[in-house]
Design a protein around this motif. Sequence first.
Motif, PDB file in Angstrom:
ATOM      1  N   LYS A 140       0.809  -1.222   0.000  1.00 52.75           N
ATOM      2  CA  LYS A 140       0.000   0.000   0.000  1.00 52.75           C
ATOM      3  C   LYS A 140       0.842   1.272   0.000  1.00 52.75           C
ATOM      4  O   LYS A 140       0.459   2.278  -0.590  1.00 52.75           O
ATOM      5  CB  LYS A 140      -0.947  -0.002   1.198  1.00 52.75           C
ATOM      6  N   ARG A 141       1.990   1.252   0.672  1.00 49.79           N
ATOM      7  CA  ARG A 141       2.817   2.461   0.775  1.00 49.79           C
ATOM      8  C   ARG A 141       3.505   2.821  -0.539  1.00 49.79           C
ATOM      9  O   ARG A 141       3.976   3.942  -0.703  1.00 49.79           O
ATOM     10  CB  ARG A 141       3.865   2.271   1.875  1.00 49.79           C
ATOM     11  N   LYS A 142       3.591   1.872  -1.462  1.00 50.36           N
ATOM     12  CA  LYS A 142       4.269   2.121  -2.734  1.00 50.36           C
ATOM     13  C   LYS A 142       3.324   2.658  -3.817  1.00 50.36           C
ATOM     14  O   LYS A 142       3.775   2.994  -4.912  1.00 50.36           O
ATOM     15  CB  LYS A 142       4.928   0.834  -3.241  1.00 50.36           C
ATOM     16  N   VAL A 143       2.033   2.718  -3.503  1.00 54.79           N
ATOM     17  CA  VAL A 143       1.056   3.178  -4.494  1.00 54.79           C
ATOM     18  C   VAL A 143       1.312   4.645  -4.834  1.00 54.79           C
ATOM     19  O   VAL A 143       1.413   5.494  -3.946  1.00 54.79           O
ATOM     20  CB  VAL A 143      -0.384   3.007  -3.972  1.00 54.79           C
ATOM     21  N   LYS A 144       1.403   4.955  -6.128  1.00 59.33           N
ATOM     22  CA  LYS A 144       1.659   6.324  -6.595  1.00 59.33           C
ATOM     23  C   LYS A 144       0.324   6.993  -6.937  1.00 59.33           C
ATOM     24  O   LYS A 144      -0.184   6.882  -8.054  1.00 59.33           O
ATOM     25  CB  LYS A 144       2.576   6.293  -7.821  1.00 59.33           C
ATOM     26  N   TRP A 145      -0.220   7.702  -5.969  1.00 58.76           N
ATOM     27  CA  TRP A 145      -1.555   8.276  -6.128  1.00 58.76           C
ATOM     28  C   TRP A 145      -1.591   9.377  -7.184  1.00 58.76           C
ATOM     29  O   TRP A 145      -2.622   9.602  -7.820  1.00 58.76           O
ATOM     30  CB  TRP A 145      -2.062   8.800  -4.787  1.00 58.76           C
ATOM     31  N   ARG A 146      -0.486  10.069  -7.373  1.00 58.67           N
ATOM     32  CA  ARG A 146      -0.453  11.124  -8.394  1.00 58.67           C
ATOM     33  C   ARG A 146      -0.658  10.529  -9.790  1.00 58.67           C
ATOM     34  O   ARG A 146      -1.407  11.084 -10.603  1.00 58.67           O
ATOM     35  CB  ARG A 146       0.881  11.865  -8.331  1.00 58.67           C
ATOM     36  N   SER A 147      -0.005   9.406 -10.052  1.00 53.06           N
ATOM     37  CA  SER A 147      -0.164   8.731 -11.343  1.00 53.06           C
ATOM     38  C   SER A 147      -1.593   8.245 -11.529  1.00 53.06           C
ATOM     39  O   SER A 147      -2.172   8.362 -12.616  1.00 53.06           O
ATOM     40  CB  SER A 147       0.808   7.548 -11.443  1.00 53.06           C
ATOM     41  N   ILE A 148      -2.157   7.703 -10.462  1.00 51.22           N
ATOM     42  CA  ILE A 148      -3.523   7.170 -10.519  1.00 51.22           C
ATOM     43  C   ILE A 148      -4.523   8.289 -10.767  1.00 51.22           C
ATOM     44  O   ILE A 148      -5.453   8.153 -11.579  1.00 51.22           O
ATOM     45  CB  ILE A 148      -3.837   6.410  -9.217  1.00 51.22           C
ATOM     46  N   LEU A 149      -4.342   9.421 -10.092  1.00 51.32           N
ATOM     47  CA  LEU A 149      -5.235  10.570 -10.292  1.00 51.32           C
ATOM     48  C   LEU A 149      -5.116  11.100 -11.715  1.00 51.32           C
ATOM     49  O   LEU A 149      -6.132  11.454 -12.342  1.00 51.32           O
ATOM     50  CB  LEU A 149      -4.898  11.668  -9.281  1.00 51.32           C
ATOM     51  N   SER A 150      -3.899  11.138 -12.249  1.00 51.26           N
ATOM     52  CA  SER A 150      -3.684  11.604 -13.624  1.00 51.26           C
ATOM     53  C   SER A 150      -4.427  10.709 -14.617  1.00 51.26           C
ATOM     54  O   SER A 150      -5.095  11.200 -15.543  1.00 51.26           O
ATOM     55  CB  SER A 150      -2.189  11.602 -13.961  1.00 51.26           C
ATOM     56  N   LEU A 151      -4.326   9.394 -14.426  1.00 51.88           N
ATOM     57  CA  LEU A 151      -5.021   8.453 -15.309  1.00 51.88           C
ATOM     58  C   LEU A 151      -6.525   8.630 -15.223  1.00 51.88           C
ATOM     59  O   LEU A 151      -7.233   8.608 -16.242  1.00 51.88           O
ATOM     60  CB  LEU A 151      -4.648   7.011 -14.935  1.00 51.88           C
ATOM     61  N   PHE A 152      -7.036   8.828 -14.010  1.00 51.71           N
ATOM     62  CA  PHE A 152      -8.480   8.962 -13.816  1.00 51.71           C
ATOM     63  C   PHE A 152      -9.011  10.223 -14.501  1.00 51.71           C
ATOM     64  O   PHE A 152     -10.072  10.197 -15.138  1.00 51.71           O
ATOM     65  CB  PHE A 152      -8.809   8.991 -12.320  1.00 51.71           C
ATOM     66  N   ILE A 153      -8.274  11.324 -14.390  1.00 52.97           N
ATOM     67  CA  ILE A 153      -8.678  12.572 -15.048  1.00 52.97           C
ATOM     68  C   ILE A 153      -8.695  12.394 -16.563  1.00 52.97           C
ATOM     69  O   ILE A 153      -9.630  12.841 -17.254  1.00 52.97           O
ATOM     70  CB  ILE A 153      -7.737  13.728 -14.642  1.00 52.97           C
ATOM     71  N   VAL A 154      -7.666  11.723 -17.089  1.00 57.32           N
ATOM     72  CA  VAL A 154      -7.606  11.458 -18.537  1.00 57.32           C
ATOM     73  C   VAL A 154      -8.802  10.604 -18.966  1.00 57.32           C
ATOM     74  O   VAL A 154      -9.415  10.845 -20.018  1.00 57.32           O
ATOM     75  CB  VAL A 154      -6.280  10.755 -18.907  1.00 57.32           C
ATOM     76  N   GLU A 155      -9.169   9.629 -18.166  1.00 56.36           N
ATOM     77  CA  GLU A 155     -10.318   8.774 -18.478  1.00 56.36           C
ATOM     78  C   GLU A 155     -11.610   9.577 -18.549  1.00 56.36           C
ATOM     79  O   GLU A 155     -12.434   9.372 -19.451  1.00 56.36           O
ATOM     80  CB  GLU A 155     -10.445   7.669 -17.425  1.00 56.36           C
ATOM     81  N   LEU A 156     -11.808  10.472 -17.597  1.00 59.52           N
ATOM     82  CA  LEU A 156     -13.010  11.309 -17.598  1.00 59.52           C
ATOM     83  C   LEU A 156     -13.060  12.183 -18.845  1.00 59.52           C
ATOM     84  O   LEU A 156     -14.122  12.332 -19.469  1.00 59.52           O
ATOM     85  CB  LEU A 156     -13.050  12.181 -16.338  1.00 59.52           C
ATOM     86  N   LEU A 157     -11.921  12.747 -19.222  1.00 60.98           N
ATOM     87  CA  LEU A 157     -11.864  13.600 -20.413  1.00 60.98           C
ATOM     88  C   LEU A 157     -12.144  12.805 -21.686  1.00 60.98           C
ATOM     89  O   LEU A 157     -12.889  13.262 -22.568  1.00 60.98           O
ATOM     90  CB  LEU A 157     -10.489  14.274 -20.504  1.00 60.98           C
ATOM     91  N   ILE A 158     -11.563  11.606 -21.784  1.00 62.31           N
ATOM     92  CA  ILE A 158     -11.779  10.763 -22.963  1.00 62.31           C
ATOM     93  C   ILE A 158     -13.250  10.367 -23.075  1.00 62.31           C
ATOM     94  O   ILE A 158     -13.853  10.433 -24.158  1.00 62.31           O
ATOM     95  CB  ILE A 158     -10.885   9.507 -22.898  1.00 62.31           C
ATOM     96  N   THR A 159     -13.837   9.952 -21.952  1.00 58.48           N
ATOM     97  CA  THR A 159     -15.240   9.521 -21.958  1.00 58.48           C
ATOM     98  C   THR A 159     -16.163  10.687 -22.301  1.00 58.48           C
ATOM     99  O   THR A 159     -17.116  10.530 -23.079  1.00 58.48           O
ATOM    100  CB  THR A 159     -15.626   8.938 -20.586  1.00 58.48           C
ATOM    101  N   TRP A 160     -15.884  11.847 -21.707  1.00 60.77           N
ATOM    102  CA  TRP A 160     -16.677  13.043 -22.020  1.00 60.77           C
ATOM    103  C   TRP A 160     -16.581  13.362 -23.513  1.00 60.77           C
ATOM    104  O   TRP A 160     -17.596  13.651 -24.170  1.00 60.77           O
ATOM    105  CB  TRP A 160     -16.166  14.226 -21.200  1.00 60.77           C
ATOM    106  N   PHE A 161     -15.371  13.308 -24.059  1.00 60.17           N
ATOM    107  CA  PHE A 161     -15.180  13.620 -25.474  1.00 60.17           C
ATOM    108  C   PHE A 161     -15.951  12.652 -26.364  1.00 60.17           C
ATOM    109  O   PHE A 161     -16.630  13.066 -27.318  1.00 60.17           O
ATOM    110  CB  PHE A 161     -13.685  13.561 -25.813  1.00 60.17           C
ATOM    111  N   MET A 162     -15.884  11.360 -26.055  1.00 61.14           N
ATOM    112  CA  MET A 162     -16.493  10.352 -26.920  1.00 61.14           C
ATOM    113  C   MET A 162     -18.011  10.318 -26.829  1.00 61.14           C
ATOM    114  O   MET A 162     -18.693  10.091 -27.830  1.00 61.14           O
ATOM    115  CB  MET A 162     -15.920   8.965 -26.598  1.00 61.14           C
ATOM    116  N   LEU A 163     -18.560  10.523 -25.636  1.00 61.64           N
ATOM    117  CA  LEU A 163     -19.992  10.331 -25.437  1.00 61.64           C
ATOM    118  C   LEU A 163     -20.803  11.615 -25.293  1.00 61.64           C
ATOM    119  O   LEU A 163     -22.023  11.580 -25.412  1.00 61.64           O
ATOM    120  CB  LEU A 163     -20.220   9.456 -24.202  1.00 61.64           C
TER     121      LEU A 163
END
Length: 397
Positions: free
Chosen positions: A24-47
Amino acid sequence: MYFILNILGVLIVSGLVFLCSPAKRKVKWRSILSLFIVELLITWFMLATPVGTWTINKIASFFKWLVSCADAGISFAFPSVMANQQVDFFFSALMPIIFIVTFFDILSYFGIMTWIIDKVGWVISKVSGLPKLESFFSIQMMFLGNTEALAVIRQQLKVLKGNRLLTFGIMSMSSISGSIIGSYLTMVPADYVFAAIPLNCLNALLIASILNPVEISKEEDIVYVPPKEEKKDFFSTISNSMLVGIKMVIVILAMVIGYVAITTCLNGILGFIVHGLTIQKIFGIIFSPFAFLLGLGGHDAMYVASLMGIKISTNEFVAMMDLKTHLKTMAPHTTAVAVTFLTSFANFSTVGMIYGTYESIFGEESSGIIGKNVWKLLVSGMAVSLLSAMIVGLFVW
């Protein structure tokens, strides 16, 4: 109310995966948040944008054209069958795979697909801050499929440490092959299939980063490029691709027939013990909490939960064939989350395929890594499918 449940679902699924993480301590939350934001943008763009909808329609038209090209070849071999108003699943959904596998291999032969994968993988790596090879692999398996993608980078995988090697097994649970897309489009709406494809790719990275986080040096952060000596001549390549395609058709057909038969047999046994009891109802109860977290209520939640169970225990083709018969009566949100969830290879048989690939390429010692961590692969496959469905669900009501 249901929209809030949908948002809550994203948080709960991510939280459950985090609880399963041994590091759990090795999880890189900044990377995960970046991916999640990109996913929201992609989904918004497509749909939710006219340009995105236009793009999806053009891509869908392209794949439908590929299927029509495949139909020309099938009609030559089976003219009487293809002349029927209603064509059997084997000919309409499976046989086109032969041509589409060959088409993608031709693109790879001339370096077109390799260039796309390389560039998009590089962008994802820069945005997320995650290793290049993992980012490259997430794009690669989206077009080639899990076993094919593993084979392509086998030389570099052979020198990886066990923990990082496990990451590729975990990610492989969420793949989809470009050669299968045409088959999906004969059963379910294209919008949500094409929305699921990039989301599965990014969520595979996201979940793997939580479930099995790894740290590597800059020297290790490289992508393997196969030497030119491994490249065969053009006609040998396409001939081999056609043989690979027919093998895929036979394997999928065998699984569909076998698993439908097994399900029917189990339902008969369960019905004998308890009147009206079926495997679908059992899975409906088990997966119903997650179906409610997709923003579904009552009857829809129980039905989608049964589809989840069918997919995990058999494969997405069996579930999609069932879903196809209900699409006209389903609400847009229910259709969106159901189709998105089903668009991936996450099931028990995929675990066996990954294990077999590791054993054949890397040997018994490396395949043991998969055998000892089957639960991680299953958790990953389920979590990725749920997250992708929940994100799409936020934009379709």
